[in-house]
Design an enzyme around this catalytic site. Structure first.
Site, PDB file in Angstrom:
ATOM      1  N   LYS A  36       0.842  -1.200   0.000  1.00  0.00           N
ATOM      2  CA  LYS A  36       0.000   0.000   0.000  1.00  0.00           C
ATOM      3  C   LYS A  36       0.880   1.255   0.000  1.00  0.00           C
ATOM      4  O   LYS A  36       2.090   1.171   0.268  1.00  0.00           O
ATOM      5  CB  LYS A  36      -0.910  -0.009   1.232  1.00  0.00           C
ATOM      6  CG  LYS A  36      -0.155   0.072   2.559  1.00  0.00           C
ATOM      7  CD  LYS A  36      -1.090  -0.159   3.740  1.00  0.00           C
ATOM      8  CE  LYS A  36      -0.308  -0.103   5.056  1.00  0.00           C
ATOM      9  NZ  LYS A  36      -1.132  -0.507   6.202  1.00  0.00           N
ATOM     10  N   TYR A 283      15.473  30.897   5.875  1.00  0.00           N
ATOM     11  CA  TYR A 283      14.304  31.689   6.279  1.00  0.00           C
ATOM     12  C   TYR A 283      14.368  32.073   7.745  1.00  0.00           C
ATOM     13  O   TYR A 283      14.651  31.243   8.609  1.00  0.00           O
ATOM     14  CB  TYR A 283      13.018  30.892   6.036  1.00  0.00           C
ATOM     15  CG  TYR A 283      12.584  30.864   4.593  1.00  0.00           C
ATOM     16  CD1 TYR A 283      12.315  32.052   3.902  1.00  0.00           C
ATOM     17  CD2 TYR A 283      12.441  29.671   3.919  1.00  0.00           C
ATOM     18  CE1 TYR A 283      11.906  32.024   2.579  1.00  0.00           C
ATOM     19  CE2 TYR A 283      12.028  29.635   2.592  1.00  0.00           C
ATOM     20  CZ  TYR A 283      11.766  30.819   1.935  1.00  0.00           C
ATOM     21  OH  TYR A 283      11.372  30.796   0.626  1.00  0.00           O
TER      22      TYR A 283
HETATM   23  C1  LIG Z   1      -0.359  -1.533   6.854  1.00  0.00           C
HETATM   24  C2  LIG Z   1      -0.960  -2.779   7.314  1.00  0.00           C
HETATM   25  C3  LIG Z   1      -0.163  -3.908   7.593  1.00  0.00           C
HETATM   26  C4  LIG Z   1       1.339  -3.876   7.553  1.00  0.00           C
HETATM   27  O1  LIG Z   1       1.853  -3.417   8.787  1.00  0.00           O
HETATM   28  P1  LIG Z   1       3.418  -3.332   9.065  1.00  0.00           P
HETATM   29  O2  LIG Z   1       3.491  -2.858  10.466  1.00  0.00           O
HETATM   30  O3  LIG Z   1       3.953  -2.350   8.088  1.00  0.00           O
HETATM   31  O4  LIG Z   1       3.976  -4.676   8.860  1.00  0.00           O
HETATM   32  C5  LIG Z   1      -0.805  -5.080   7.929  1.00  0.00           C
HETATM   33  N1  LIG Z   1      -2.156  -5.140   8.013  1.00  0.00           N
HETATM   34  C6  LIG Z   1      -2.936  -4.076   7.776  1.00  0.00           C
HETATM   35  C7  LIG Z   1      -4.403  -4.207   7.892  1.00  0.00           C
HETATM   36  C8  LIG Z   1      -2.371  -2.867   7.434  1.00  0.00           C
HETATM   37  O5  LIG Z   1      -3.160  -1.810   7.211  1.00  0.00           O
END
Ligand SMILES: *Cc1c(COP(=O)(O)O)cnc(C)c1O
Length: 391
Positions: A36, A283
């Site tokens: 993702k 800045y």
């Molecule tokens: C993002 C996510 C993961 C992965 O988690 P990590 O801590 O990056 O391993 C697993 N399950 C769900 C439902 C997620 O949203």
């Protein structure tokens, strides 16, 4: 055209080695590779095909758009949509062969309607039913026993939908002795009993992220729950694939897994100047030179994801040495103090995240500097920074 001297390098070897290490660590459990958020900022188009070619059968994305993007690169993978689908997305999900996580009644309504329009046979659309075992973020609430029964009643013999997986997400898997996890496991066990008592036979128990996988403390219990329900355990690592372990508490309890950061973020010195003691830089003049100071300009700013909280706080690597950020991070550029980097010149490679000489700066260092977590650091690297695959 990528001529601006700012880029991200994705190490093919490190990604594949991390995936192999996690597979070994997981024993017999299936791994769903979480890609993702553009593969945690690493570039979906680079990471997803590498992982599927290495044998990853399942990918995890957050939404329908990400699922459709992943489908372009991975024709035959299973793609789980972790955050559920919004109204109107069911047709596209079926079209792209995405597998949704469902829990709201409207998720089922949408999918049933789309499946009926396509005259799909009973049980032909696989979904993963999420249970809220304590996170209170998404999933069927288990506080009200009727809520689960009402959802389960929808999966009768005539329904085009089939529960292929029962899914849950733990709230504090990196807190090793947190009673919340034990409580979640108990709730999960009871819910699974109710699911199987209705004659539903999920193929997967889909639970646990990188922390659950690496800690390994609950995987035997999850495996036992899966077996009891006639299912197999599936774990969902994200961060660890990209080379970072979560920070376990209490610290030092978990042996470090052999993970290597996959991403390096680099730029170059594009300008140099010297200011005198007492002069300021950037800045609002928040950096004031205490001595004759050599300043280097680099081609990365907060619009590239270099957090503005790194102003006068973060460091970069130049010629194998650590050089502090001087003054405020600007939108597109940042000034660094290279007074103690002999010979620094225009064109020198500057490492924001990665190794140079014997030094290393990683996403956890950035997270510590800005009071965040490596997840946010990695996923904040801007879309205008090109991602390149290296060996
Ligand atoms: C993002 C996510 C993961 C992965 O988690 P990590 O801590 O990056 O391993 C697993 N399950 C769900 C439902 C997620 O949203």
């Amino acid at each position: 055209m990528n001529t601006r001297p700012a880029w991200v390098e994705i190490s093919r070897q490190h990604l594949l080695a991390n995936h192999r290490a996690l597979r070994t660590h997981a024993g017999g459990a299936e791994l769903l590779a979480v890609v993702k958020a553009n593969a945690y900022g690493h570039g979906l188009e680079h990471c997803a095909p590498l992982l599927t070619n290495a044998g990853a059968e399942w990918l995890g994305v957050t939404c329908a758009e990400e699922g459709a993007a992943a489908r372009r690169f991975c024709r035959s993978s299973r793609i789980l949509v972790l955050s559920g689908l919004w109204k109107g997305e069911a047709e596209a999900a079926i079209e792209y062969g995405l597998t949704p996580v469902v829990w709201e009644r409207f998720h089922l309504d949408e999918f049933e309607a789309a499946a009926h329009r396509r005259r799909l046979a009973p049980g032909s659309v696989a979904v993963h039913l999420e249970l809220d075992t304590g996170m209170a973020r998404q999933g069927v609430s288990l506080n009200d026993p009727c809520a689960l029964d009402a959802i389960l009643a929808r999966f009768d013999a005539a329904s085009p939908l089939r529960i292929e997986g029962v899914m849950t997400h733990f709230s504090s898997p990196e807190m090793l002795d947190d009673p919340a996890t034990a409580e979640s496991l108990m709730r999960l066990e009871h819910a699974l009993e109710r699911i199987t008592a209705r004659g539903l036979r999920p193929r997967w128990l889909n639970a646990g992220n990188s922390a659950t996988l690496l800690a390994g403390r609950d995987t035997a219990a999850l495996d036992a729950l899966a077996t009891k329900a006639g299912a197999r355990l599936m774990l969902r690592p994200g961060l660890s694939l990209y080379g970072y372990a979560p920070r376990f508490l209490p610290a030092g309890q978990i042996e470090a897994a052999p993970l290597e950061p996959v991403l390096s973020w680099k730029t170059r010195i594009v300008s140099l100047r010297t200011i005198e003691a007492g002069q300021t830089a950037g800045y609002n003049g928040t950096f004031r030179a205490r001595r004759r100071t050599q300043l280097a300009l680099i081609a990365a700013g907060y619009a590239d994801g270099l957090n503005r909280l790194l102003s006068n706080r973060g460091e970069v690597l130049v010629r194998g040495l650590r050089a502090p950020i001087a003054g405020r991070v600007s939108m597109d550029q940042t000034i660094v103090d290279v007074t103690d980097v002999p010979g620094a010149e225009i064109g020198d490679e500057v490492v924001l995240i990665g190794r140079q000489g014997g030094q290393r700066i990683d996403a956890c260092d950035h997270a510590d500097w800005i009071g965040s977590i490596p997840y946010e650091v990695l996923t904040s690297i801007g879309a205008r920074v090109p991602r390149l695959t290296v060996e």
